[in-house]
Design an enzyme around this catalytic site. Sequence first.
Site, PDB file in Angstrom:
ATOM      1  N   GLU A  30       0.842  -1.191   0.000  1.00 48.63           N
ATOM      2  CA  GLU A  30       0.000   0.000   0.000  1.00 48.63           C
ATOM      3  C   GLU A  30       0.875   1.239   0.000  1.00 48.63           C
ATOM      4  O   GLU A  30       1.808   1.349   0.796  1.00 48.63           O
ATOM      5  CB  GLU A  30      -0.907  -0.009   1.233  1.00 48.63           C
ATOM      6  CG  GLU A  30      -1.594   1.297   1.578  1.00 48.63           C
ATOM      7  CD  GLU A  30      -2.471   1.830   0.449  1.00 48.63           C
ATOM      8  OE1 GLU A  30      -2.398   3.057   0.197  1.00 48.63           O
ATOM      9  OE2 GLU A  30      -3.198   1.036  -0.185  1.00 48.63           O
ATOM     10  N   GLN A  31       0.586   2.186  -0.896  1.00 52.86           N
ATOM     11  CA  GLN A  31       1.441   3.360  -1.009  1.00 52.86           C
ATOM     12  C   GLN A  31       1.259   4.340   0.149  1.00 52.86           C
ATOM     13  O   GLN A  31       2.171   5.093   0.478  1.00 52.86           O
ATOM     14  CB  GLN A  31       1.211   4.076  -2.328  1.00 52.86           C
ATOM     15  CG  GLN A  31      -0.153   4.675  -2.513  1.00 52.86           C
ATOM     16  CD  GLN A  31      -0.278   5.376  -3.864  1.00 52.86           C
ATOM     17  OE1 GLN A  31       0.708   5.545  -4.593  1.00 52.86           O
ATOM     18  NE2 GLN A  31      -1.483   5.778  -4.204  1.00 52.86           N
ATOM     19  N   ARG A 104     -17.537   3.693   6.200  1.00 53.81           N
ATOM     20  CA  ARG A 104     -16.565   2.980   5.368  1.00 53.81           C
ATOM     21  C   ARG A 104     -15.275   2.687   6.141  1.00 53.81           C
ATOM     22  O   ARG A 104     -14.684   1.609   6.002  1.00 53.81           O
ATOM     23  CB  ARG A 104     -16.259   3.822   4.123  1.00 53.81           C
ATOM     24  CG  ARG A 104     -15.312   3.188   3.129  1.00 53.81           C
ATOM     25  CD  ARG A 104     -15.126   4.097   1.932  1.00 53.81           C
ATOM     26  NE  ARG A 104     -16.331   4.177   1.131  1.00 53.81           N
ATOM     27  CZ  ARG A 104     -16.584   3.387   0.083  1.00 53.81           C
ATOM     28  NH1 ARG A 104     -15.710   2.466  -0.284  1.00 53.81           N
ATOM     29  NH2 ARG A 104     -17.698   3.515  -0.609  1.00 53.81           N
ATOM     30  N   TYR A 209     -28.950   7.793   5.534  1.00 57.07           N
ATOM     31  CA  TYR A 209     -29.107   6.622   6.392  1.00 57.07           C
ATOM     32  C   TYR A 209     -28.118   6.743   7.544  1.00 57.07           C
ATOM     33  O   TYR A 209     -27.153   7.503   7.475  1.00 57.07           O
ATOM     34  CB  TYR A 209     -28.900   5.310   5.619  1.00 57.07           C
ATOM     35  CG  TYR A 209     -27.592   5.198   4.866  1.00 57.07           C
ATOM     36  CD1 TYR A 209     -26.443   4.691   5.472  1.00 57.07           C
ATOM     37  CD2 TYR A 209     -27.505   5.590   3.524  1.00 57.07           C
ATOM     38  CE1 TYR A 209     -25.251   4.576   4.776  1.00 57.07           C
ATOM     39  CE2 TYR A 209     -26.315   5.482   2.825  1.00 57.07           C
ATOM     40  CZ  TYR A 209     -25.196   4.969   3.454  1.00 57.07           C
ATOM     41  OH  TYR A 209     -24.006   4.857   2.765  1.00 57.07           O
ATOM     42  N   ASP A 286     -12.494  -1.818  -7.977  1.00 55.70           N
ATOM     43  CA  ASP A 286     -12.672  -0.642  -8.831  1.00 55.70           C
ATOM     44  C   ASP A 286     -11.695  -0.582  -9.990  1.00 55.70           C
ATOM     45  O   ASP A 286     -12.001   0.018 -11.029  1.00 55.70           O
ATOM     46  CB  ASP A 286     -12.544   0.635  -8.000  1.00 55.70           C
ATOM     47  CG  ASP A 286     -13.817   0.978  -7.241  1.00 55.70           C
ATOM     48  OD1 ASP A 286     -14.831   0.293  -7.442  1.00 55.70           O
ATOM     49  OD2 ASP A 286     -13.787   1.935  -6.453  1.00 55.70           O
TER      50      ASP A 286
END
Length: 392
Positions: A30-31, A104, A209, A286
Amino acid sequence: MRAIVIGAGIGGLAATLSLRRAGHEVVLVEQSPRFTEAGAGIQLAPNATRVLRGLGRLDAVAAQAAPPGELSFRRWSDGAEICRYTLGREVDAEFGAPYLQLHRADLQQALAAAVPPGSVRLGTRVVRIEQDDRSAHVTTAGGERLTADLVVAADGIRSAARQWLFGADAAVFSRTAAYRALLPAEQVADLDLPDTGIWLGPGRHFVHYRVRRGELLNVVAVFGTDTARESWTELAEPDEALRAFEGWEPRVVRVLERAGRMYRWGIHTRAPLARWGCGRVTLLGDSAHAMVPFQAQGAAQALLDAAVLGDCLRGAGPADVPEALDRYARRRLAGATEMQARSARAGDEFHLADGPEAEARDARMAAHAAEQRFLPVAAAWAADVVDEPGAP
């Protein structure tokens, strides 16, 4: 076998856990120097939560979620209800897994907590991927060369790996953007809002929500526009959202007033691909199939990718990798591509101008809800269910 996963978002973390459950050694690259996730709400349908249960993370995620209750579709101008669906316990009973709404960052943290620290390389940017008949190689910005039997590129909508594999291919602006905010739920307790609301109007829709055990209200106000930057951190101008939703039902306006200054996010997608990988390298999430969020399925599709990837590589050896990765893509590509199209169609439907087409839409939605307790997309939930990672 040894795998390298690029990207520690939801898809990359889930892929790491799924491959480990399949019996393989994984290095997660991971960068960013630490696990970070922009603050926003996320909805997880049963196809996603079933994968989380198979990864051993459903309880941890559910502990941070808000009980979803019911979803109410409403008209923009007067708040009249078009139709209503259940998102609560009946969903669990019907599909064998719950519908969850959460922050998230809480989902990412729950996944990251299950990855052994020794398997993670933070602050490491990948600048090149190469492969030969026997191995795949990743070169970092620091000049280090890592070797593995396969590479999984979960490096997001701006995927460099996608460009290395298939050539220049820019993200596509959807001509929609969203104002986003999180605010304490107690600040809107007097507004008599539905548990989950989607308000439909000409060229716009408004979603709210609760997340984080019901303590926060997640607000997303989507609008059509010709230009918007793809950024999770760009602030809108003061009162910009209020001007964009002027004349909407008073409760919508009150929520936007109390949200204060909001973030402005340009929504981008990626064009569907005919294949996701080559040899020992594949895309996931994605990077393969970024979609508009109007069916709340972006993260779910990445989780499904991870589950199928682990299943296809369970029991595989180095010589099996190209065929196993090809099988993974064949199992996932059609469903993810259809969800991209379904999400885009939903945005068009949500934004119809007042008149006969919008009235016909409302009538269709009301008729469906009268016959079915569950959202139309529930058919896709059922179709997308895969064996839980690690299941016999």
